[in-house]
Design an enzyme around this catalytic site. Structure first.
Site, PDB file in Angstrom:
ATOM      1  N   LYS A  78       0.763  -1.149   0.058  1.00  0.00           N
ATOM      2  CA  LYS A  78       0.024   0.188  -0.022  1.00  0.00           C
ATOM      3  C   LYS A  78       0.921   1.239  -0.131  1.00  0.00           C
ATOM      4  O   LYS A  78       2.079   1.103   0.607  1.00  0.00           O
ATOM      5  CB  LYS A  78      -0.700   0.166   1.187  1.00  0.00           C
ATOM      6  CG  LYS A  78      -1.823   0.923   1.553  1.00  0.00           C
ATOM      7  CD  LYS A  78      -2.787   0.943   2.444  1.00  0.00           C
ATOM      8  CE  LYS A  78      -4.039   1.919   2.407  1.00  0.00           C
ATOM      9  NZ  LYS A  78      -4.940   1.913   3.758  1.00  0.00           N
ATOM     10  N   SER A 153      -9.748   1.694   2.891  1.00  0.00           N
ATOM     11  CA  SER A 153      -9.007   2.412   2.002  1.00  0.00           C
ATOM     12  C   SER A 153      -8.066   1.697   1.160  1.00  0.00           C
ATOM     13  O   SER A 153      -7.219   2.144   0.243  1.00  0.00           O
ATOM     14  CB  SER A 153      -8.250   3.493   2.873  1.00  0.00           C
ATOM     15  OG  SER A 153      -7.309   2.942   3.754  1.00  0.00           O
ATOM     16  N   SER A 177      -9.868  -0.629   7.117  1.00  0.00           N
ATOM     17  CA  SER A 177      -9.258  -0.402   5.692  1.00  0.00           C
ATOM     18  C   SER A 177      -8.709  -1.521   5.121  1.00  0.00           C
ATOM     19  O   SER A 177      -8.428  -1.510   4.045  1.00  0.00           O
ATOM     20  CB  SER A 177      -8.319   0.827   5.711  1.00  0.00           C
ATOM     21  OG  SER A 177      -9.069   1.941   5.482  1.00  0.00           O
TER      22      SER A 177
HETATM   23  N1  GLN Z   1     -13.140   4.490   6.797  1.00  0.00           N
HETATM   24  C1  GLN Z   1     -12.340   4.533   8.131  1.00  0.00           C
HETATM   25  C2  GLN Z   1     -11.855   6.056   8.001  1.00  0.00           C
HETATM   26  O1  GLN Z   1     -12.342   6.504   6.655  1.00  0.00           O
HETATM   27  C3  GLN Z   1     -11.041   3.717   8.094  1.00  0.00           C
HETATM   28  C4  GLN Z   1      -9.973   3.876   7.309  1.00  0.00           C
HETATM   29  C5  GLN Z   1      -8.787   3.316   7.527  1.00  0.00           C
HETATM   30  O2  GLN Z   1      -8.796   2.126   8.215  1.00  0.00           O
HETATM   31  N2  GLN Z   1      -7.500   3.705   7.164  1.00  0.00           N
HETATM   32  O3  GLN Z   1     -11.301   6.572   8.830  1.00  0.00           O
END
Ligand code: GLN
Length: 477
Positions: A78, A153, A177
């Site tokens: 990532k 994400s 994410s």
């Molecule tokens: N959807 C969550 C957020 O936007 C989790 C994002 C993540 O785990 N990086 O904060």
């Protein structure tokens, strides 16, 4: 079947039997990734050094060296995980040309084990989002159906593993994410106990939540990857040494599965509800015992998460001021304008929203009402989980309330945030969890089952997930 469609363990076996070379595996996987790049957009940068890494593995095999099983396996990383000499952008205009001078701990471990880093995968900007559509390099599409999002994400990581454009992938999980895109793309995603994998080199979003997770097509593959990257690291004081036995057994007999009644009373799409229930029944049929439990604070977790994570983000992202690194505006006449314009031009809307929210909840006069209350809730949620794990070994739930997430469908931030209801609670408590595919909805979109374990019970989570896979779960057919 092409090489890139095999699991990591199958490929490791083929390499040892000299049925293929690491270079062939890499070329085939890269070919798939590049063929799909225009539609899926899973990658931000491909690694020009990857071929050399694959050749080095082949040379060691030719020398008769014994290598870790992950050697020669193509892995997507990532793009918020630092890779020495390889651009790492966090999918942000702010860092679009940033090349880290060092490797993250997890990346160093992978390179030392001979893994082949094929490229840097696309994501939401600074990992803030749930649909991989907030980034500077465009949205990631779901390989199962390209009208849909890959989830976020870590959308690029999950999409590449699902499509064969990588065999394994690293993602990051702050509030879901790794698990959410894994669930939406029909692959396995593991989020370890907080501290099980060093955060050194993971570009921070919300430091008390951030974790590096592993994505694979099977539980065993995912375990293989996690086992390489876990372990204490002096460069991360929050890192832990959690003991992992070498193999997975997959015993389901007598395992107590907790069902949190508050969660099941919330909104869940019918197809998801019935799929996840049949996944749980399948485990029951194979010896597991279902227990209804209660965690009273669980439905407030999302609100508290967005307060605390945004507060931490506002502080972590203060470093991008246009001075030391990152985007610098050329439209400025004094220092204040330099800060303001660099940040205004470098960050996208979602990141700005979090910075503003986080700065607000920490500000004088509001901190007690928002930040401190959220921290108190986090504490009582942790106690609720602890009590729950006296009554069960694992907690089962959906990963995401719906099967598919149409690209561009939802622009309402509070609705998007609310869909984190199943993943955020264990993020608040730093608990290990896994998303495993189980079935599809009427449109053929994958559905995921989430299993959450007690603190430091990472191996147990893998083992129960493996047991479930052995009895026929873990597939999308
Ligand atoms: N959807 C969550 C957020 O936007 C989790 C994002 C993540 O785990 N990086 O904060």
């Amino acid at each position: 079947m092409r090489l890139c469609d095999n699991t990591a363990l199958e490929l490791a076996n083929m390499l040892r039997k000299k049925q293929c070379s690491a270079k062939e595996i890499y070329s085939d996987t890269l070919q798939r990734a590049q063929d799909e790049q225009n539609t899926i957009n899973a990658y931000i940068t491909f690694n020009d050094e990857a071929e050399k890494a694959a050749e080095a593995v082949d040379a060691m095999i030719a020398d008769g060296r014994e290598l870790p099983l992950i050697a020669g396996i193509p892995i997507a990383v990532k793009d918020n995980i630092s890779t020495k000499g390889l651009r790492t952008t966090c999918a942000s205009k702010m860092l679009r040309s940033y090349v880290p001078p060092y490797d993250a701990f997890a990346v160093e471990k992978l390179r030392n084990a001979g893994a082949v880093i094929i490229g840097k995968s696309n994501m939401d900007e600074f990992a803030m989002g749930s649909a991989s559509d907030t980034g500077f390099f465009g949205a990631v599409r779901n390989p199962v159906d390209t009208n849909y999002s890959a989830g976020g994400s870590s959308g690029g990581s999950a999409a590449s593993v699902s499509s064969g454009g990588a065999v394994l992938a690293l993602g990051s999980d702050t509030g879901g994410s790794v698990r959410q895109p894994a669930s939406l793309c029909g692959v396995v995603g593991f989020c370890p106990s907080y501290g099980a994998v060093s955060r050194y080199g993971l570009i921070p979003f919300a430091s008390s939540f951030d974790r590096i997770g592993s994505i694979g097509r099977t539980v065993e593959d995912t375990y293989l990857l996690h086992n390489i990257i876990n372990g204490a690291d002096p460069k991360d004081v929050t890192s832990l040494n959690i003991f992992y036995p070498f193999n997975l057994i997959g015993e389901l007999q007598g395992i107590r599965i907790g069902i949190v009644k508050e969660l099941w009373n919330s909104f869940i799409d019918d197809d998801v509800r019935s799929s996840v229930m049949s996944a749980i029944r399948l485990m029951e049929k194979n010896g597991a015992v279902i227990k209804e439990i209660s965690i009273p604070d669980i439905l407030s977790a999302v609100k508290a998460y967005y307060v605390i994570s945004s507060a931490e983000a506002s502080s972590n992202l203060a470093r991008y001021d246009g001075i030391r690194y990152g985007h610098r505006s050329d439209k400025c006449e004094n220092l204040n304008e330099l800060y303001k314009n660099s940040r205004s031009e470098g960050f996208g809307d979602e990141v700005k929203r979090r910075i503003m929210l986080g700065t607000f909840v920490l500000s004088e006069g509001f901190c007690d009402d928002y930040y401190k209350r959220a921290v108190a809730l986090r504490k009582s949620l942790c106690a609720g989980f602890e009590e729950a794990f006296q009554q069960c070994d694992i907690i089962a739930s959906p990963v995401y309330p719906k099967a598919g997430l149409k690209l561009g469908e939802n622009k309402n931030p509070t609705e998007i945030y609310s869909a984190d209801i199943f993943t955020v609670p264990s993020s608040m408590a730093g608990l290990p969890s896994i998303s495993i595919p189980f079935g599809k909805n009427r449109e053929g979109l994958p559905i995921g089952l989430q299993l959450i374990g007690g603190r430091s019970c990472d191996h147990k989570v893998f083992d129960i997930a493996y047991g479930y896979e052995l009895v026929g779960g873990g597939c999308n057919d």
